[in-house]
Design an enzyme around this catalytic site. Structure first.
Site, PDB file in Angstrom:
ATOM      1  N   ASP A  81       0.787  -1.252   0.000  1.00  0.00           N
ATOM      2  CA  ASP A  81       0.000   0.000   0.000  1.00  0.00           C
ATOM      3  C   ASP A  81       0.814   1.296   0.000  1.00  0.00           C
ATOM      4  O   ASP A  81       0.450   2.263   0.689  1.00  0.00           O
ATOM      5  CB  ASP A  81      -0.953   0.015   1.198  1.00  0.00           C
ATOM      6  CG  ASP A  81      -1.941  -1.131   1.183  1.00  0.00           C
ATOM      7  OD1 ASP A  81      -1.910  -1.957   0.247  1.00  0.00           O
ATOM      8  OD2 ASP A  81      -2.762  -1.229   2.127  1.00  0.00           O
ATOM      9  N   VAL A 140       3.250   0.329   4.171  1.00  0.00           N
ATOM     10  CA  VAL A 140       2.525   1.100   5.186  1.00  0.00           C
ATOM     11  C   VAL A 140       1.086   0.592   5.307  1.00  0.00           C
ATOM     12  O   VAL A 140       0.560   0.015   4.367  1.00  0.00           O
ATOM     13  CB  VAL A 140       2.512   2.603   4.825  1.00  0.00           C
ATOM     14  CG1 VAL A 140       3.920   3.137   4.754  1.00  0.00           C
ATOM     15  CG2 VAL A 140       1.766   2.903   3.527  1.00  0.00           C
ATOM     16  N   THR A 141       0.461   0.865   6.455  1.00  0.00           N
ATOM     17  CA  THR A 141       1.081   1.297   7.682  1.00  0.00           C
ATOM     18  C   THR A 141       1.480   0.059   8.476  1.00  0.00           C
ATOM     19  O   THR A 141       0.827  -0.983   8.373  1.00  0.00           O
ATOM     20  CB  THR A 141       0.125   2.163   8.555  1.00  0.00           C
ATOM     21  OG1 THR A 141      -1.021   1.383   8.924  1.00  0.00           O
ATOM     22  CG2 THR A 141      -0.325   3.389   7.810  1.00  0.00           C
ATOM     23  N   GLU A 168      -4.606  -0.746  -1.375  1.00  0.00           N
ATOM     24  CA  GLU A 168      -5.910  -0.836  -0.705  1.00  0.00           C
ATOM     25  C   GLU A 168      -6.895  -0.025  -1.542  1.00  0.00           C
ATOM     26  O   GLU A 168      -6.818   1.205  -1.576  1.00  0.00           O
ATOM     27  CB  GLU A 168      -5.833  -0.285   0.728  1.00  0.00           C
ATOM     28  CG  GLU A 168      -7.160  -0.449   1.470  1.00  0.00           C
ATOM     29  CD  GLU A 168      -7.119   0.001   2.927  1.00  0.00           C
ATOM     30  OE1 GLU A 168      -6.030   0.304   3.452  1.00  0.00           O
ATOM     31  OE2 GLU A 168      -8.207   0.062   3.537  1.00  0.00           O
ATOM     32  N   GLN A 193       7.758 -13.535  21.751  1.00  0.00           N
ATOM     33  CA  GLN A 193       7.471 -14.961  21.996  1.00  0.00           C
ATOM     34  C   GLN A 193       8.093 -15.865  20.935  1.00  0.00           C
ATOM     35  O   GLN A 193       7.441 -16.742  20.369  1.00  0.00           O
ATOM     36  CB  GLN A 193       5.957 -15.193  22.060  1.00  0.00           C
ATOM     37  CG  GLN A 193       5.288 -14.402  23.188  1.00  0.00           C
ATOM     38  CD  GLN A 193       3.803 -14.621  23.231  1.00  0.00           C
ATOM     39  OE1 GLN A 193       3.346 -15.700  23.570  1.00  0.00           O
ATOM     40  NE2 GLN A 193       3.048 -13.591  22.873  1.00  0.00           N
ATOM     41  N   LYS A 230      -6.659  -4.844  -3.091  1.00  0.00           N
ATOM     42  CA  LYS A 230      -7.262  -5.549  -1.954  1.00  0.00           C
ATOM     43  C   LYS A 230      -8.270  -4.647  -1.255  1.00  0.00           C
ATOM     44  O   LYS A 230      -7.976  -3.495  -0.944  1.00  0.00           O
ATOM     45  CB  LYS A 230      -6.173  -5.999  -0.974  1.00  0.00           C
ATOM     46  CG  LYS A 230      -5.357  -4.862  -0.375  1.00  0.00           C
ATOM     47  CD  LYS A 230      -4.281  -5.425   0.526  1.00  0.00           C
ATOM     48  CE  LYS A 230      -3.524  -4.394   1.299  1.00  0.00           C
ATOM     49  NZ  LYS A 230      -4.292  -3.541   2.188  1.00  0.00           N
ATOM     50  N   LYS A 244      -7.729  -4.864   4.871  1.00  0.00           N
ATOM     51  CA  LYS A 244      -6.414  -4.469   5.398  1.00  0.00           C
ATOM     52  C   LYS A 244      -5.398  -5.567   5.074  1.00  0.00           C
ATOM     53  O   LYS A 244      -4.255  -5.277   4.741  1.00  0.00           O
ATOM     54  CB  LYS A 244      -6.495  -4.211   6.910  1.00  0.00           C
ATOM     55  CG  LYS A 244      -7.508  -3.137   7.313  1.00  0.00           C
ATOM     56  CD  LYS A 244      -7.255  -1.806   6.631  1.00  0.00           C
ATOM     57  CE  LYS A 244      -8.240  -0.737   7.102  1.00  0.00           C
ATOM     58  NZ  LYS A 244      -8.195   0.462   6.236  1.00  0.00           N
ATOM     59  N   CYS A 297      -2.135  -2.418   7.682  1.00  0.00           N
ATOM     60  CA  CYS A 297      -2.121  -3.358   6.546  1.00  0.00           C
ATOM     61  C   CYS A 297      -0.889  -4.252   6.514  1.00  0.00           C
ATOM     62  O   CYS A 297      -0.976  -5.402   6.072  1.00  0.00           O
ATOM     63  CB  CYS A 297      -2.306  -2.590   5.245  1.00  0.00           C
ATOM     64  SG  CYS A 297      -3.968  -1.894   5.142  1.00  0.00           S
TER      65      CYS A 297
HETATM   66  C1  C5J Z   1      -3.093   0.743   5.433  1.00  0.00           C
HETATM   67  C2  C5J Z   1      -4.849   1.951   6.560  1.00  0.00           C
HETATM   68  N1  C5J Z   1      -2.576   0.535   4.246  1.00  0.00           N
HETATM   69  N2  C5J Z   1      -4.097   2.265   7.597  1.00  0.00           N
HETATM   70  N3  C5J Z   1      -4.330   1.311   5.487  1.00  0.00           N
HETATM   71  O1  C5J Z   1      -2.455   0.476   6.447  1.00  0.00           O
HETATM   72  O2  C5J Z   1      -6.017   2.233   6.559  1.00  0.00           O
END
Ligand code: C5J
Length: 221
Positions: free
Chosen positions: A24, A157-158, A72, A202, A129, A132, A162
């Site tokens: 993204d 990102v982020t 996205e 973990q 997509k 997320k 995602c």
């Molecule tokens: C992504 C979002 N790409 N934060 N989208 O992380 O909405």
């Protein structure tokens, strides 16, 4: 096999079964004047990931290893955007509304496109997509299976949304996942830091993290 000095311990991968997945890196999330900044987020954090993500792309391209990009995005009629998703966020600027770079997160709109520095090259896979995670409602799983990909190296990102969601989906599907620390960012540095900690907690419950230099050193050994 290539072995990277990673956390929580060494990450080994066979380049014949490994892909880079860049999540993204879209104009609306990263560029000045886009959706993210219009909502009041500090995009300077996100912009720090561009150079390292580009270096990572160049590394994969130089080796001829597979690259997947995700975006996205939603259909024009929003039939793949549940109201539960659209109605949260900012009431003044929702998915599908007209924003500074066209309709927000709608396929084909300028803001939904990948930033020029990381624009997909000919032959690289691009996945649109609606969620997320990059596996939900896409053909990513089948595409990776066809190519016998078993390890995924992540950027994008982020970090906490995602990227992390896709890593968790991939981890549940049996992929070995490595996140390159400088090639991922969040609007919120504390969320990025917490996500890196969560991933490698973990004994690597979601996967591994490593600095870009550790990957480059391992590849060039
Ligand atoms: C992504 C979002 N790409 N934060 N989208 O992380 O909405």
């Amino acid at each position: 096999m290539i072995t990277v000095d990673a956390e929580p311990f060494e990450f080994s991968f066979d380049p014949a079964n490994t892909a880079l997945i860049v999540i993204d890196m879209q104009r609306d999330f990263i560029e000045p004047g886009g959706f993210g900044e219009t909502l009041g987020n500090d995009i300077s954090h996100m912009q720090r990931a561009i150079g390292p993500a580009r270096d990572l792309l160049d590394l994969f391209r130089a080796q001829g290893w597979p690259v997947v990009h995700t975006r996205e995005t939603h259909r024009h009629d929003l039939s793949d955007c549940p109201p539960a998703k659209r109605e949260r966020g900012s009431p003044s600027l929702r998915i599908g509304d007209h924003g500074p770079m066209g309709r927000i997160l709608i396929r084909g709109e300028p803001g939904a496109e990948i930033i020029p520095d990381l624009f997909p090259a000919e032959g690289e896979i691009v996945i649109d997509k609606p969620g997320k995670g990059a596996f939900y409602a896409t053909s990513l799983g089948e595409i990776l299976a066809e190519r016998e990909i078993r390890s995924l190296i992540f950027a994008g990102v982020t970090t906490e949304v995602c990227v992390q969601t896709t890593m968790r989906e991939a981890n549940d599907r049996g992929f070995e996942c490595l996140l390159i620390e400088e090639a991922t960012e969040s609007y919120f540095p504390q969320f990025k830091a917490a996500t890196l900690d969560m991933i490698r907690a973990q004994g690597g419950i979601v996967g591994w993290t490593a600095p870009l230099q550790a990957l480059k050193a391992a590849v060039n050994e």
